[in-house]
Motif scaffolding. Structure first.
Motif, PDB file in Angstrom:
ATOM      1  N   ALA A 164       3.039  71.383  85.224  1.00 25.70           N
ATOM      2  CA  ALA A 164       2.212  70.475  85.953  1.00 25.70           C
ATOM      3  C   ALA A 164       3.296  69.275  86.386  1.00 25.70           C
ATOM      4  CB  ALA A 164       0.987  69.829  85.426  1.00 25.70           C
ATOM      5  N   ILE A 165       3.014  68.781  87.381  1.00 21.83           N
ATOM      6  CA  ILE A 165       3.744  67.365  87.700  1.00 21.83           C
ATOM      7  C   ILE A 165       2.684  66.418  87.938  1.00 21.83           C
ATOM      8  CG2 ILE A 165       5.196  66.140  89.437  1.00 21.83           C
ATOM      9  CD1 ILE A 165       6.233  69.147  90.416  1.00 21.83           C
ATOM     10  N   VAL A 166       3.019  65.215  87.326  1.00 24.08           N
ATOM     11  CA  VAL A 166       1.977  64.119  87.214  1.00 24.08           C
ATOM     12  C   VAL A 166       2.380  63.187  88.264  1.00 24.08           C
ATOM     13  CG1 VAL A 166       0.635  62.567  85.629  1.00 24.08           C
ATOM     14  CG2 VAL A 166       1.519  64.696  84.874  1.00 24.08           C
ATOM     15  N   LEU A 167       1.416  62.557  89.013  1.00 30.04           N
ATOM     16  CA  LEU A 167       1.743  61.363  89.800  1.00 30.04           C
ATOM     17  C   LEU A 167       0.891  60.389  89.578  1.00 30.04           C
ATOM     18  CD1 LEU A 167       3.635  61.449  92.266  1.00 30.04           C
ATOM     19  CD2 LEU A 167       1.509  62.060  93.932  1.00 30.04           C
ATOM     20  N   VAL A 168       1.492  59.143  89.126  1.00 26.15           N
ATOM     21  CA  VAL A 168       0.257  58.012  88.670  1.00 26.15           C
ATOM     22  C   VAL A 168       0.530  57.064  89.670  1.00 26.15           C
ATOM     23  CG1 VAL A 168      -0.140  56.620  86.687  1.00 26.15           C
ATOM     24  CG2 VAL A 168       1.005  59.077  86.392  1.00 26.15           C
ATOM     25  N   THR A 169      -0.642  56.600  90.065  1.00 25.96           N
ATOM     26  CA  THR A 169      -0.628  55.202  90.853  1.00 25.96           C
ATOM     27  C   THR A 169      -1.688  54.473  90.024  1.00 25.96           C
ATOM     28  OG1 THR A 169      -2.452  56.381  92.110  1.00 25.96           O
ATOM     29  CG2 THR A 169      -0.553  56.259  92.967  1.00 25.96           C
ATOM     30  N   PRO A 170      -1.249  53.284  89.393  1.00 25.98           N
ATOM     31  CA  PRO A 170      -2.062  52.358  88.955  1.00 25.98           C
ATOM     32  C   PRO A 170      -2.762  51.439  89.654  1.00 25.98           C
ATOM     33  CG  PRO A 170       0.389  51.862  88.179  1.00 25.98           C
ATOM     34  CD  PRO A 170       0.193  52.956  89.297  1.00 25.98           C
ATOM     35  N   TYR A 171      -3.978  51.180  89.543  1.00 30.80           N
ATOM     36  CA  TYR A 171      -4.577  50.158  90.470  1.00 30.80           C
ATOM     37  C   TYR A 171      -5.661  49.345  89.606  1.00 30.80           C
ATOM     38  CZ  TYR A 171      -8.730  53.049  90.752  1.00 30.80           C
ATOM     39  OH  TYR A 171      -9.636  53.979  90.553  1.00 30.80           O
ATOM     40  N   ASN A 172      -5.973  48.316  89.987  1.00 34.64           N
ATOM     41  CA  ASN A 172      -7.112  47.536  89.321  1.00 34.64           C
ATOM     42  C   ASN A 172      -8.375  47.776  89.964  1.00 34.64           C
ATOM     43  OD1 ASN A 172      -8.680  45.700  87.818  1.00 34.64           O
ATOM     44  ND2 ASN A 172      -7.437  44.166  88.004  1.00 34.64           N
ATOM     45  N   SER A 173      -9.262  48.619  89.413  1.00 34.90           N
ATOM     46  CA  SER A 173     -10.574  48.772  89.890  1.00 34.90           C
ATOM     47  C   SER A 173     -11.372  47.746  90.483  1.00 34.90           C
ATOM     48  CB  SER A 173     -11.213  49.763  89.274  1.00 34.90           C
ATOM     49  OG  SER A 173     -11.657  49.199  88.222  1.00 34.90           O
ATOM     50  N   LEU A 174     -11.194  46.474  89.718  1.00 30.23           N
ATOM     51  CA  LEU A 174     -12.149  45.306  89.901  1.00 30.23           C
ATOM     52  C   LEU A 174     -11.421  44.379  91.091  1.00 30.23           C
ATOM     53  CD1 LEU A 174     -12.447  44.424  86.259  1.00 30.23           C
ATOM     54  CD2 LEU A 174     -14.285  45.527  87.559  1.00 30.23           C
ATOM     55  N   TRP A 199       4.506  76.474  98.950  1.00 27.32           N
ATOM     56  CA  TRP A 199       5.624  76.730  98.081  1.00 27.32           C
ATOM     57  C   TRP A 199       5.259  76.085  96.624  1.00 27.32           C
ATOM     58  CZ3 TRP A 199       6.296  71.437  96.991  1.00 27.32           C
ATOM     59  CH2 TRP A 199       6.275  70.584  98.178  1.00 27.32           C
ATOM     60  N   LEU A 200       4.036  75.403  96.477  1.00 27.02           N
ATOM     61  CA  LEU A 200       3.969  74.821  95.054  1.00 27.02           C
ATOM     62  C   LEU A 200       3.906  75.786  94.094  1.00 27.02           C
ATOM     63  CD1 LEU A 200       3.599  71.893  94.930  1.00 27.02           C
ATOM     64  CD2 LEU A 200       1.072  72.415  94.579  1.00 27.02           C
ATOM     65  N   ALA A 201       4.841  75.546  92.865  1.00 25.15           N
ATOM     66  CA  ALA A 201       4.834  76.522  91.958  1.00 25.15           C
ATOM     67  C   ALA A 201       4.178  75.849  90.566  1.00 25.15           C
ATOM     68  CB  ALA A 201       6.209  77.082  91.388  1.00 25.15           C
ATOM     69  N   LYS A 202       4.171  74.584  90.671  1.00 28.64           N
ATOM     70  CA  LYS A 202       3.653  73.899  89.518  1.00 28.64           C
ATOM     71  C   LYS A 202       2.227  73.107  89.841  1.00 28.64           C
ATOM     72  CE  LYS A 202       8.048  73.703  87.546  1.00 28.64           C
ATOM     73  NZ  LYS A 202       9.196  72.688  87.135  1.00 28.64           N
ATOM     74  N   ASP A 203       1.298  73.049  89.086  1.00 30.77           N
ATOM     75  CA  ASP A 203       0.249  72.112  89.478  1.00 30.77           C
ATOM     76  C   ASP A 203       0.531  70.792  89.680  1.00 30.77           C
ATOM     77  OD1 ASP A 203      -0.970  74.450  89.140  1.00 30.77           O
ATOM     78  OD2 ASP A 203      -2.183  74.144  87.244  1.00 30.77           O
ATOM     79  N   VAL A 204      -0.144  70.094  90.425  1.00 33.07           N
ATOM     80  CA  VAL A 204       0.135  68.691  90.514  1.00 33.07           C
ATOM     81  C   VAL A 204      -1.137  67.804  90.312  1.00 33.07           C
ATOM     82  CG1 VAL A 204       0.576  67.048  92.468  1.00 33.07           C
ATOM     83  CG2 VAL A 204       1.556  68.951  92.655  1.00 33.07           C
ATOM     84  N   ILE A 205      -1.020  67.011  89.390  1.00 31.22           N
ATOM     85  CA  ILE A 205      -1.934  66.070  88.870  1.00 31.22           C
ATOM     86  C   ILE A 205      -1.692  64.564  89.394  1.00 31.22           C
ATOM     87  CG2 ILE A 205      -3.161  64.961  86.800  1.00 31.22           C
ATOM     88  CD1 ILE A 205      -1.715  67.473  85.282  1.00 31.22           C
ATOM     89  N   TRP A 206      -2.721  64.429  90.155  1.00 35.54           N
ATOM     90  CA  TRP A 206      -2.548  62.933  90.663  1.00 35.54           C
ATOM     91  C   TRP A 206      -3.683  61.849  89.654  1.00 35.54           C
ATOM     92  CZ3 TRP A 206      -5.471  60.794  95.414  1.00 35.54           C
ATOM     93  CH2 TRP A 206      -5.378  59.369  95.648  1.00 35.54           C
ATOM     94  N   LEU A 207      -3.128  61.172  89.018  1.00 38.67           N
ATOM     95  CA  LEU A 207      -3.984  60.093  88.144  1.00 38.67           C
ATOM     96  C   LEU A 207      -3.840  58.848  88.754  1.00 38.67           C
ATOM     97  CD1 LEU A 207      -4.983  59.680  85.278  1.00 38.67           C
ATOM     98  CD2 LEU A 207      -2.823  59.271  84.447  1.00 38.67           C
ATOM     99  N   ALA A 208      -5.231  58.533  89.395  1.00 38.59           N
ATOM    100  CA  ALA A 208      -5.487  57.273  89.727  1.00 38.59           C
ATOM    101  C   ALA A 208      -5.859  56.286  88.398  1.00 38.59           C
ATOM    102  CB  ALA A 208      -6.389  57.114  90.908  1.00 38.59           C
ATOM    103  N   ALA A 209      -5.139  55.630  87.967  1.00 35.47           N
ATOM    104  CA  ALA A 209      -5.239  54.922  86.842  1.00 35.47           C
ATOM    105  C   ALA A 209      -5.885  53.651  86.921  1.00 35.47           C
ATOM    106  CB  ALA A 209      -3.783  54.833  85.874  1.00 35.47           C
ATOM    107  N   ASP A 210      -6.859  53.560  86.295  1.00 35.56           N
ATOM    108  CA  ASP A 210      -7.608  52.086  86.245  1.00 35.56           C
ATOM    109  C   ASP A 210      -6.877  51.036  85.354  1.00 35.56           C
ATOM    110  OD1 ASP A 210      -9.533  50.211  86.347  1.00 35.56           O
ATOM    111  OD2 ASP A 210     -11.210  51.340  85.861  1.00 35.56           O
ATOM    112  N   SER A 211      -6.527  50.222  86.236  1.00 30.37           N
ATOM    113  CA  SER A 211      -5.576  49.269  85.366  1.00 30.37           C
ATOM    114  C   SER A 211      -6.106  47.991  84.998  1.00 30.37           C
ATOM    115  CB  SER A 211      -4.207  48.940  86.217  1.00 30.37           C
ATOM    116  OG  SER A 211      -4.407  48.486  87.004  1.00 30.37           O
TER     117      SER A 211
END
Lengths: 686, 737
Positions: A164-174, A199-211
């Motif tokens: 898997a490939i991880v994509l992280v975007t931190p944001y402040n939910s408040l 063409w995707l060979a690996k799963d993609v995880i998008w982590l919208a991180a609550d910062s």
């Protein structure tokens, strides 16, 4: 010795002779080596090479970007929605995760919420030695302390889901800043593109991180649950108690195609690579789109150079962005660096004038920038932040950045293997220049080289001087006794080793003590300090009694001044071994440690010896000793305290620094040596 | 030439005689082809091809077949023939004095008739080895999405396979010959299907499950190759087994580019020997070939409705799905059918929709399930028959099959089915009681843990009434897991968690069989029967392992990717994925429908796991050789040197040196200096302090200059190297662009 009368004695071999020569001139050698080591460290920016992509399978930029205006407009719409939703329901902080989840589900991705509570930053010195799975922390958390990460997963259509490939975007939910909203939009558009590519060979995880609890905490919590979940589950927030969180699930039932938003933790395979994307808020310097790469090391390893190269290659050649690497801005203005840079520049010019083929000089400005980057590279290795690397993009969403992220993901997706192991050990001097391990280790090797030389010379000195006295005493005694004495003499270093061992053991205990003292209930800082001091003294006494007085036995058989030499020799060799081991594990720690410890090793001398001889040199040396110990101790201790307390000066805005095992080990090492030298300084001349 | 002609004539004669003999028996070989299409909730369509070939027993029918593929028959005929027939055949072969007899034997055996003729004895040897009672081979690409595509229907539970190759076979030979038969079988299949099935030959690759995988005792062997890539080269031999190949009939739809574009692709071959199977006593051998694909219809208008929340499902037709039209049926097929299946939950959603939209309340009763006049979808061709499920176990509703017979269509009048959605609907597929997933825990190259987690699905509460005994309601879950030897699982570390609480093993595990792995010999096998309480929300099993070290020869070609742990099999024997249809004589003749009626326990496969193991630097041997050679050279050089010199020689040399006083280096240096200065060299005068001082200075200077020069030179060379390296790489990239 009179050689001329006797038949010519067989000379030693060349190597041995060279060794003897070096040992006899140990002072000169150590001064030269240390200077050369420091000089080599300063030369590193000049010795940097251009980067190149070693993994051909990455194929960066080989495919045409598939991003269309459709994704672009979708992303802009998404950003507007997020910004507006945040204005409406500012307090609860569940509006944005819900919105993101809904969008991901609409795209056909799998969604789940990951609830977490930030882990308290507790210093745990035994972490390095304990097993990888952490114990369950039983703490009562209130509902307000939770954060909610939104995790979206695209399953590769024909992949087997092992990686898997991880994509992280931190944001402040408040309180979402425009930059954070933009970064979410950026990730969203890439995600929406990836849901429909084949063409995707690996799963993609998008982590919208609550910062809302800092940028590091959500990602760390998610990674912890990904790699070392606890099935006991007592620490997990449960939706039943907290009304807010349960509201998440009620809202959008039955709206999604096929699957609901899962309560349980969704996973994909082994994480192959991760990207953290942040759009910077500051709108200064918008003349050209810039991309900053934060390459931060964990456990002495940098992120794979190929990954950085891919980003750099795509950004520079593909999208024409200005790429920057994080550096120490304060170093840019420093005078002495400028002086060095000018010197090197002029030397380079001179060399060029001598022979036009000798091109090695770089301009002073380049040198300073390189050094600043190198220093931050070293610093990050030392502080060992989370494995993170984020190209940070300034401005609005533009297609070029979307293409960049798409291109990077596509490149990683191309790679069938894990990244090559040899590309983790390097230091960056700019986005396209690096110093490889083979080069930077020279500086370190030069710096530590005096230690064994000094140890050997001290040992041979101690051995050389004593035989005369022993011989003198034993001239009348029978040979059997003589033999026994010879064997005794050759094992004499053992008692010194024992002393060193005892003092280091005590040092370890003293360093570990604060952690256990903190565990005690109801203690104020002053009492805990008192407890710490008293316990350390008590420990010293106990060790002294249990293992026997280190000096009592030795002093009976040999004179005082020989004893300290042996002791120092053993200590110095122990320090040498420790530093060499450290350098394999974490270069930056070892290098900085060597800069502090090596002069201490070379200078340390018992105070009494200095004071007894009333020459100027001796007094100066004593003064040096005292200064070194007094300066060295606080420096070492402050770094260790900084690292260990878990609150650090982290330039990238990440609020906290993770507790890391290796720094702790370094603290130990430093503690040992400081205590040992204090001992040598004060204790040995009884 | 004459001989060849003779052979041909004899062959024709013999074929004619046997075929006339067959008609007397009354049972014929038969071949049926069927295709089932089912819309899936996430805008995709499931297409399931089912080809069924049967041949009567060899004893009554002989070894010649019109339809049944010879390659498989050969495989099977060496397998399923009972001992008597074998011995009879043996005798025949040995007494094969007349050319006719030997020829028939050879024809049945292989197309390479002459070769077989010559190696009769070898073949007869094989007869003993290959006694397969049942066998299944599957090639799969992609993962089945149990959450969205369902896991509780006959198609999902029997056709869903793990990625890569899976092979299992039951042999009817004595225990000690099973492994040998397995090896031969793998090699045969490897050749037949152009796949590396032969890698399953090694004892580290296969295992012998006892009771958890199938209810056969003893003679079952099971092996998987998770990393096998599936492509057309595997499909073509599979198609060759069909009598019409892909030239006519339903298999004509298999356009390679469209079926490999799908999200899931699984081709399966199931061979049953009738002698051992009660259901097909009439038939000596049954071959079932299925191809299951999940396709996404091409949609152009999907983006328009996306934002409105509920999207209209994409409409599809056979030609838009496959890119080909369905023309002539395979004339050799006894029956040729196409079904469109609507799942129970979809049917009930349709019904609700009908009730909502119908203007007249009274008309709700007149709604007939499955009628085509409904507001939600439209089928362009009206079906020949509607088959309804009865007594459905699923509370959602009973599913409906629209049956189309292909007899009426031909190339000039192709069967063009179009499924058109008229209103957006949301439904979900029936799911297995627990959703099984497996993942790795821990990090680093030393140790880790495997965790199997079972999550209750939404609808599981409704049918968790399956098994109530004195202990209360219990749900039986079977787990079968094979782990390669280099992942050293410690089975004593097995931990169980039910609803996030640790449980003792005795409470949950009813039966357990573990065969620990043996290094380089056999994989570790774990079979478990769990009895979970019925209201279980989640359960987890964890096992810790150490990562082993491999010998450098044992690494696969792409060791740096990591190593695979094959899928675990989680089955729920309390739940049978069957469908009951209204009893109808005609539906009995439809193999796919009767297949759906068969009782089979709900089965699901977990993910394949990737374990990163420590891999050596594979260029290391070169370095080791170089350094070893250097060390040896140094050692032997000095040893020889020491051995060659005599003590006296050494002493005399030392003496002469002592006499000479000034060393060799100053001498050489002075010579060199003289040359540099261009003056003739004069032998040095008597040793004086001043000259030696000068020489030291000189040494220092020379070393300094040489050092700087060397460093510069080295650096320049390095830079040049770097530059060329970079250039080539950029060149490579630009060529790719």
């Amino acid at each position: 010795m009179a050689e001329s009368e006797e038949p010519p004695k067989a000379k030693h071999r060349l190597l041995i002779r060279a060794g003897i020569l070096i040992i006899t001139h140990s002072l000169l050698v150590s001064v030269i080596c240390c200077t050369a080591g420091v000089l080599a460290l300063l030369l590193l920016p000049i010795l940097a090479k251009n980067t190149y992509i070693s993994e051909n399978a990455l194929l960066p930029g080989s495919a045409r970007s598939m991003l269309s205006a459709h994704e672009f407009s979708d992303a802009n719409k998404f950003v507007k929605e997020i910004s507006s939703s945040n204005v409406e329901a500012a307090s609860t902080g569940i509006e944005t995760p819900r919105l993101i989840a809904q969008h991901i589900a609409d795209l056909g991705g799998e969604v789940s919420y990951h609830k977490f509570h930030p882990q308290l930053n507790k210093f745990h010195p035994l972490y390095f030695f304990s097993s990888p799975d952490p114990g369950i922390v039983q703490v009562n958390y209130s509902c307000s302390s939770y954060g909610i990460n939104t995790v979206g997963i695209i399953r590769a259509p024909r992949g087997d889901g092992k990686e898997a490939i991880v994509l992280v975007t931190p944001y402040n939910s408040l309180n979402i800043t425009p930059g954070e909203a933009l970064s979410l939009g950026l990730a969203y558009s890439v995600f929406s593109l990836l849901t429909c590519v084949s063409w995707l060979a690996k799963d993609v995880i998008w982590l919208a991180a609550d910062s809302r609890h800092g940028e590091y905490a959500p990602v760390a919590a998610w990674l912890r649950d990904y790699h070392a979940p606890t099935f006991g589950g007592s620490g997990k927030p449960n939706a039943e108690i907290c009304g807010e969180i349960s509201a998440l699930y009620e809202s959008n039932a039955n709206q999604f195609i096929g699957s609901e938003i899962a309560d349980h933790f969704r996973r994909a395979g082994t994480i192959a690579a991760g990207l953290v994307i942040k759009v910077a808020d500051r709108s200064v310097d918008v003349t050209r789109d810039t991309l900053s790469i934060y390459a931060e090391a964990s456990n002495g390893q940098m992120p794979n150079l190929d990954l950085i190269n891919t980003v750099n290659y795509l950004a520079v050649h593909g999208q024409g962005l200005l790429v920057k690497v994080e550096k120490f801005w304060s170093l840019l203005d420093s005078k002495w660096l400028k002086v060095f840079g000018e010197i090197f520049e002029s030397v380079g010019k001179m060399a060029k004038s001598l022979n036009p083929q000798w091109v090695f000089g770089i301009s002073a400005m380049e040198y300073i920038e390189g050094t600043a980057t190198l220093a931050s590279s070293l610093y990050n290795q030392l502080m060992q932040s989370l494995w993170k690397y984020h190209p940070s993009v300034i401005g609005t969403i533009r297609q070029s950045k979307l293409r960049l992220v798409e291109g990077v993901i596509r490149s990683i997706n191309n790679l069938l293997e894990k990244f090559h192991q040899s590309f983790f050990l390097y230091l960056l001097t700019s986005s396209n220049k690096f110093v490889s391990v083979g080069v930077y280790m020279i500086a370190f090797a030069l710096l530590v080289a005096p230690l064994p030389v000094v140890a050997a010379s001290l040992y041979s000195d101690a051995n050389k001087r004593s035989p005369t006295s022993v011989k003198h005493k034993l001239s009348s005694s029978p040979t059997s006794v003589d033999e026994a004495h010879i064997t005794f003499r050759s094992w004499r270093w053992l008692s010194a080793a024992k002393t060193v061992f005892i003092v280091q053991l005590w040092g370890a205990v003293v360093t570990l003590l604060p952690y256990f003292i903190c565990q005690l209930p109801n203690c104020t800082p002053t009492t805990s300090l008192l407890v710490w001091v008293s316990l350390s003294v008590f420990g010293l006494v106990v060790l002294h009694l249990v293992l026997g007085s280190p000096s009592a036995f030795v002093s009976a058989s040999q004179p005082q001044e020989k004893e300290w030499a042996l002791l120092k020799s053993v200590t110095v060799s122990a320090a040498f071994i420790g530093l060499c081991l450290m350098s394999v594990i974490n270069f930056a720690t070892a290098e900085i440690g060597a800069l502090l410890i090596v002069p201490m090793c070379l200078m340390a001398l018992p105070l009494r010896l200095n004071t007894s001889a009333h020459t100027f040199r001796a007094v100066a040396r004593a003064a040096f000793n005292v200064v070194f110990i007094l300066v060295g101790c606080p420096v070492v201790s402050t770094t260790s305290v900084l690292v260990s307390s878990g609150f650090g000066l982290n330039p990238s805005g990440y609020g906290t620094v993770p507790r890391t095992s290796l720094s702790v080990w370094f603290t130990f090492l430093a503690g040992f040596y400081v205590s040992t030298f204090c001992y040598i300084l004060v204790d040995s001349p009884h | 030439m004459v001989r060849l002609k003779l052979v041909l004539v004899l062959f024709i004669l013999c074929f004619a005689s046997t075929s006339t003999g067959k008609e007397k028996e009354g049972i014929e070989e038969q071949f049926t082809e069927e295709l089932l299409l089912r819309p899936l909730p996430d805008r995709k369509v499931l297409a399931h091809f089912h080809f069924d070939t049967r041949a009567p027993p060899t004893a009554s029918y002989g070894r010649h077949h019109r339809i049944f593929p010879k390659a498989i028959y050969q495989l099977r005929s060496f397998l399923g023939v009972n001992q008597n027939a074998q011995s009879a055949m043996c005798k025949n072969m040995f007494q094969a004095s007349s050319p006719e007899q030997s020829l028939t034997a050879s024809y049945a055996g292989n197309s390479l008739a002459i070769k077989v003729l010559n190696t009769n004895l070898a073949l007869l040897d094989q007869v003993h080895k290959f006694q397969v009672r049942e066998m299944e081979l599957s090639f799969t690409q992609g993962r089945w999405n149990y959450e969205r595509w369902g896991g509780y229907d006959p198609i999902a539970s029997s056709n869903v396979k793990p990625p890569g190759v899976e092979l299992w076979a039951v042999f009817d030979v004595p225990q000690d010959q099973v492994d040998a038969s397995w090896k031969n079988l793998t090699h045969t299949l490897s050749g037949l299907f152009c796949a590396s099935v032969n890698y399953l030959e090694s004892s580290t690759a296969y295992s012998a499950p006892d009771w958890s995988f199938r209810e056969f005792s003893g003679n079952l062997r099971y092996g998987t190759l998770p990393r096998e890539a599936i492509c057309t080269e595997n499909l073509t031999p599979w198609l060759k087994l069909l009598p019409c190949r892909d030239k006519a009939g339903l298999s004509g739809l298999m356009n390679r580019s469209s079926i490999y574009r799908g999200f899931y692709h699984s081709q399966r071959l199931h061979l049953t020997s009738g002698e051992f199977n009660s259901e097909a006593v009439n038939y000596g051998i049954m071959l079932e070939q299925t191809l299951t694909v999940v396709l996404e219809p091409n949609t152009l208008e999907s983006g328009v409705t996306r934002s409105s929340g509920l999207a209209l499902q994409p409409s599809w037709s056979l030609s838009s799905l496959f890119g080909r039209e369905l023309g002539e049926r395979c004339v050799l097929a006894k029956s040729s059918n196409v079904y469109v299946q609507l799942e129970g939950s979809l049917v009930s959603v349709l019904k609700n929709k009908w009730e909502e939209t119908s203007a007249y309340e009274a008309d709700t009763l007149s709604y007939e399930e499955g009628s085509l006049s409904n507001p939600s979808f439209e089928l362009s061709v009206s079906p020949n028959r509607i088959i309804k499920e009865v007594n459905s176990l699923h509370p959602e509703g009973s599913s409906i099959l629209y049956h189309y017979m292909m007899e009426n269509y031909s190339d000039s009048k192709p069967f063009e089915l179009e499924f058109k959605w008229k209103s957006p609907l949301v439904w979900s597929c029936p799911q297995a009681p627990l959703h099984a997933s497996r993942f790795l825990m821990g990090s680093g190259n030393e140790r880790g843990a495997i965790a199997i987690s079972l999550q209750a699905t939404k609808r599981s509460d409704d049918f968790l009434v399956a098994d109530i005994d004195e202990k209360g309601c219990r749900l039986r879950v079977d787990v079968f897991q094979v782990v390669p030897w280099y992942v050293k699982v410690y089975y004593h570390t097995l931990k169980l968690f039910v609803d996030e609480k640790p449980q003792s093993q005795a409470d949950i595990i009813e039966k357990m069989r573990v065969s620990p792995s043996e290094d380089k010999v056999s994989p570790g096998v774990m079979e478990l029967i769990l009895r979970l309480p019925c209201g279980v929300k989640s359960a987890a099993i964890t096992l810790e392992f150490d990562k082993g070290f491999l010998h450098i020869d044992e690494y696969p070609p792409d060791a740096n990717q990591g190593f695979d742990i094959p899928s675990a099999v989680v089955s729920f024997p309390d739940f049978q994925a069957t469908m009951h249809f209204l009893e109808d004589n005609s539906s009995n003749e439809l193999p796919l429908v009767s297949k759906m009626k068969e009782r089979s326990s709900v089965l699901s496969y977990t993910e394949v796991l990737l374990v990163p193991l420590t891999t050596p630097d594979f260029s290391m041997p070169y370095n080791v050789i170089t350094i070893t050679c250097t060390v040896f050279a140094l050692y032997f050089g000095s040893l020889l040197n020491a051995l060659r010199k005599r003590v006296a020689e050494e002493e005399s040399r030392l003496k002469s040196k002592a006499a000479k006083k000034s060393g060799r280096v100053p001498l050489l240096l002075s010579k060199l200096l003289a040359k540099v200065r261009g003056k003739p060299w004069e032998p040095p005068q008597a040793a004086s302090t001043s000259s030696s001082q000068i020489s030291y200075k000189l040494i220092f200077k020379v070393i300094l200059v040489a050092g700087i020069a060397a460093v510069r030179r080295g650096k320049a060379a390095e830079a040049a190297q770097e530059k060329t390296c970079y250039n080539t790489s950029t060149l490579a990239f630009s060529s790719y662009i």
